[in-house]
Enzyme design. Structure first.
Site, mmCIF file in Angstrom:
data_model
loop_
_atom_site.group_PDB
_atom_site.id
_atom_site.type_symbol
_atom_site.label_atom_id
_atom_site.label_comp_id
_atom_site.label_asym_id
_atom_site.label_seq_id
_atom_site.Cartn_x
_atom_site.Cartn_y
_atom_site.Cartn_z
ATOM 1 C CG HIS A 1 65.920 -31.404 -32.337
ATOM 2 N ND1 HIS A 1 65.367 -30.929 -31.164
ATOM 3 C CD2 HIS A 1 65.185 -30.842 -33.336
ATOM 4 C CE1 HIS A 1 64.346 -30.130 -31.451
ATOM 5 N NE2 HIS A 1 64.222 -30.058 -32.761
HETATM 6 ZN ZN LIG Z 1 62.052 -26.407 -34.714
#
Ligand SMILES: [Zn+2]
Length: 313
Positions: free
Chosen positions: A128
């Site tokens: 992320h």
């Molecule tokens: Zn995850």
């Protein structure tokens, strides 16, 4: 002695305390493998932290500077969802160093065996993290840093990311968007974090509650499709433990057996196509941390199994 080193470091754990990200899992995984007698002390290898130059292959200078100086603003900290500390920054640097080392070992061991080799980071997978900001417990995208490092050293031209964490690999997809040298595959729960999912080269969107059979079938179809469109020289496997049915942040319904089948599928295909694989762990938030530890240890065992099948073949 295992057929490949297990890369880890006590600094992978920034001691987040009661945080939902169980950073103590790194130590527990090592302890489990040792206590089961599956691995011995000599099977583990400590990485060096990634350097600024390594991180700048992927990340904006401003982001790295703010991380180092601790000058992230309120919104940046909110998005990152991990409290700031020097120890936290060092943990991400070490994880990136670990994935770089895993990548190099995968390539070097593959060179001696017709391409197939495994490098295993008992950590990393921070998919992320974007070039200029962090999100969802990820400050530095170790996956992208390792790929860029191999490309910079001219060890490879083309890489594929096989991201099997329950959450979409948004940072990795954004970093490699429009780059014909890196193919990103993400198989994830559609209706879950992150809200905005920048397109991967191939996204496999799963409905809530998908079980073993459908997961493995969809992943298998996706992998064959991906390898029909793109010929990588190197793979990063993001082996998230959070597709597990008892995960607190995931909404898929895989069993431990299903997750083992997933691992075998990925390693089996890499062996068949003679591809070096660097493995990273990513997320895992099972209600019982022992389950997360078991799932990650099972990925280690599946990797060892695929190498043993290799020597029998
Ligand atoms: Zn995850």
């Amino acid at each position: 002695m295992l057929p490949f080193k297990l890369i880890c470091h006590e600094g992978y754990d920034p001691n987040l305390g009661a945080h939902v990200f169980p950073s103590q899992k790194y130590r527990l995984i090592q302890e489990r493998l040792l206590s089961e007698g599956f691995a011995g002390p000599a099977d583990f290898l400590r990485p060096e932290p990634a350097s600024d130059d390594d991180l700048l292959l992927v990340h904006d200078r401003g982001w790295i500077t703010r991380l180092k100086l601790g000058t992230l603003d309120y919104l940046e900290l909110m998005k990152l969802e991990v409290p700031y500390s020097r120890q936290m920054v060092e943990a991400f640097r070490l994880a990136a160093g670990g994935t770089i080392l895993a990548a190099r070992l995968a390539l070097s061991s593959g060179a001696g065996s017709g391409g197939f080799g495994i490098g295993f980071n008992l950590g990393g997978g921070f998919h992320h993290a974007f070039a200029g900001h962090g999100e969802g417990f990820c400050a530095i995208n170790d996956i992208a840093v390792a790929i860029r490092k191999l490309q910079q050293a001219r060890l490879i031209e083309r890489a594929m990311v096989i991201d099997c964490d329950a959450h979409h690999g948004n940072g990795t997809a954004a970093i490699f968007a429009g780059d014909p040298t890196v193919f990103t595959l993400s198989i994830h729960q559609l209706h879950n974090y992150p809200d905005i999912k920048p397109p991967s080269s191939l996204d496999i969107d799963l409905e809530d509650g998908v079980e073993d059979g459908e997961y493995v079938r969809r992943l298998g179809e996706g992998l064959y499709q991906a390898l029909g469109r793109f010929q990588p020289q190197f793979v990063v496997y993001v082996a998230g433990a959070d597709p597990y049915r008892e995960d607190q942040l995931g909404g898929l319904s895989l069993t431990m057996e299903g997750l083992k089948s997933r691992d075998r599928l990925v390693f089996g295909l890499a062996r068949e196509r003679r591809l070096p694989v660097a493995v990273t762990f990513a997320g895992g938030y099972a209600a019982r941390i022992e389950d997360t530890v078991t799932i990650h240890c099972n990925t280690v065992k599946a990797a060892v199994e695929s190498m043993c099948n290799e020597s029998r073949a």
